[in-house]
Design an enzyme around this catalytic site. Structure first.
Site, PDB file in Angstrom:
ATOM      1  N   GLU A  96      -4.233  -7.208  -6.681  1.00  0.00           N
ATOM      2  CA  GLU A  96      -2.871  -7.730  -6.844  1.00  0.00           C
ATOM      3  C   GLU A  96      -2.709  -9.035  -6.074  1.00  0.00           C
ATOM      4  OE1 GLU A  96       0.277  -5.056  -5.763  1.00  0.00           O
ATOM      5  OE2 GLU A  96      -0.641  -3.424  -6.862  1.00  0.00           O
ATOM      6  N   ARG A 140       0.873  -1.177   0.000  1.00  0.00           N
ATOM      7  CA  ARG A 140       0.000   0.000   0.000  1.00  0.00           C
ATOM      8  C   ARG A 140       0.906   1.223   0.000  1.00  0.00           C
ATOM      9  NH1 ARG A 140      -5.128   2.241  -0.537  1.00  0.00           N
ATOM     10  NH2 ARG A 140      -5.516   3.760   1.078  1.00  0.00           N
ATOM     11  N   GLY A 141       0.971   1.911  -1.117  1.00  0.00           N
ATOM     12  CA  GLY A 141       1.904   3.011  -1.295  1.00  0.00           C
ATOM     13  C   GLY A 141       1.840   4.082  -0.236  1.00  0.00           C
ATOM     14  N   GLU A 142       0.647   4.508   0.124  1.00  0.00           N
ATOM     15  CA  GLU A 142       0.505   5.575   1.103  1.00  0.00           C
ATOM     16  C   GLU A 142       1.109   5.191   2.445  1.00  0.00           C
ATOM     17  OE1 GLU A 142      -3.658   6.394   1.333  1.00  0.00           O
ATOM     18  OE2 GLU A 142      -3.780   6.967  -0.764  1.00  0.00           O
ATOM     19  N   ASP A 143       1.092   3.908   2.767  1.00  0.00           N
ATOM     20  CA  ASP A 143       1.573   3.441   4.066  1.00  0.00           C
ATOM     21  C   ASP A 143       3.077   3.211   4.095  1.00  0.00           C
ATOM     22  OD1 ASP A 143      -1.102   3.353   4.737  1.00  0.00           O
ATOM     23  OD2 ASP A 143      -1.247   1.179   4.739  1.00  0.00           O
ATOM     24  N   THR A 144       3.642   2.720   2.995  1.00  0.00           N
ATOM     25  CA  THR A 144       5.004   2.193   3.074  1.00  0.00           C
ATOM     26  C   THR A 144       5.964   2.638   1.976  1.00  0.00           C
ATOM     27  OG1 THR A 144       4.391   0.228   1.824  1.00  0.00           O
ATOM     28  CG2 THR A 144       4.193   0.089   4.211  1.00  0.00           C
ATOM     29  N   ARG A 145       5.484   3.311   0.935  1.00  0.00           N
ATOM     30  CA  ARG A 145       6.310   3.588  -0.243  1.00  0.00           C
ATOM     31  C   ARG A 145       7.621   4.300   0.082  1.00  0.00           C
ATOM     32  NH1 ARG A 145       2.892   5.979  -3.396  1.00  0.00           N
ATOM     33  NH2 ARG A 145       2.595   4.221  -4.787  1.00  0.00           N
ATOM     34  N   GLY A 162     -10.982   3.494  -9.650  1.00  0.00           N
ATOM     35  CA  GLY A 162     -11.802   3.070 -10.762  1.00  0.00           C
ATOM     36  C   GLY A 162     -11.012   2.564 -11.959  1.00  0.00           C
TER      37      GLY A 162
END
Length: 83
Positions: A71, A4-9, A37
């Site tokens: 994914e 999850r990009g917002e959490d860990t990127r 979407g």
């Protein structure tokens, strides 16, 4: 890598990615900003299908992302088919 990009990127995933690349792994990390979407990109699906190893980084909000769950579903389908 599925994450999850917002959490860990910009922390854990970036360090893990760098470490794996330094050790010679060809790592696919989908860094695009995904719009709600929109379907999963063809490149991502192809990378999942061609991978021998999947790393899933479960973070606090991973399951809230439709992208992440799609994914993960694709990864699990490939695991079952490739044994």
């Amino acid at each position: 890598m599925s994450f999850r990009g917002e959490d860990t990127r910009n922390n854990f995933v970036s360090h893990l990615y760098k470490c794996l690349e330094e050790r010679g792994f060809n790592v696919f990390k989908d860094d695009e900003k995904h719009e709600k979407g929109r379907p999963i990109s063809v490149e991502l699906l192809k990378a999942i299908e061609e991978s021998r190893i999947a790393i899933i980084v479960f973070s606090e909000n991973y399951a809230w992302s439709k992208w992440c769950l799609e994914e993960l579903t694709k990864i699990m389908d490939c695991v079952e088919k490739k044994d």
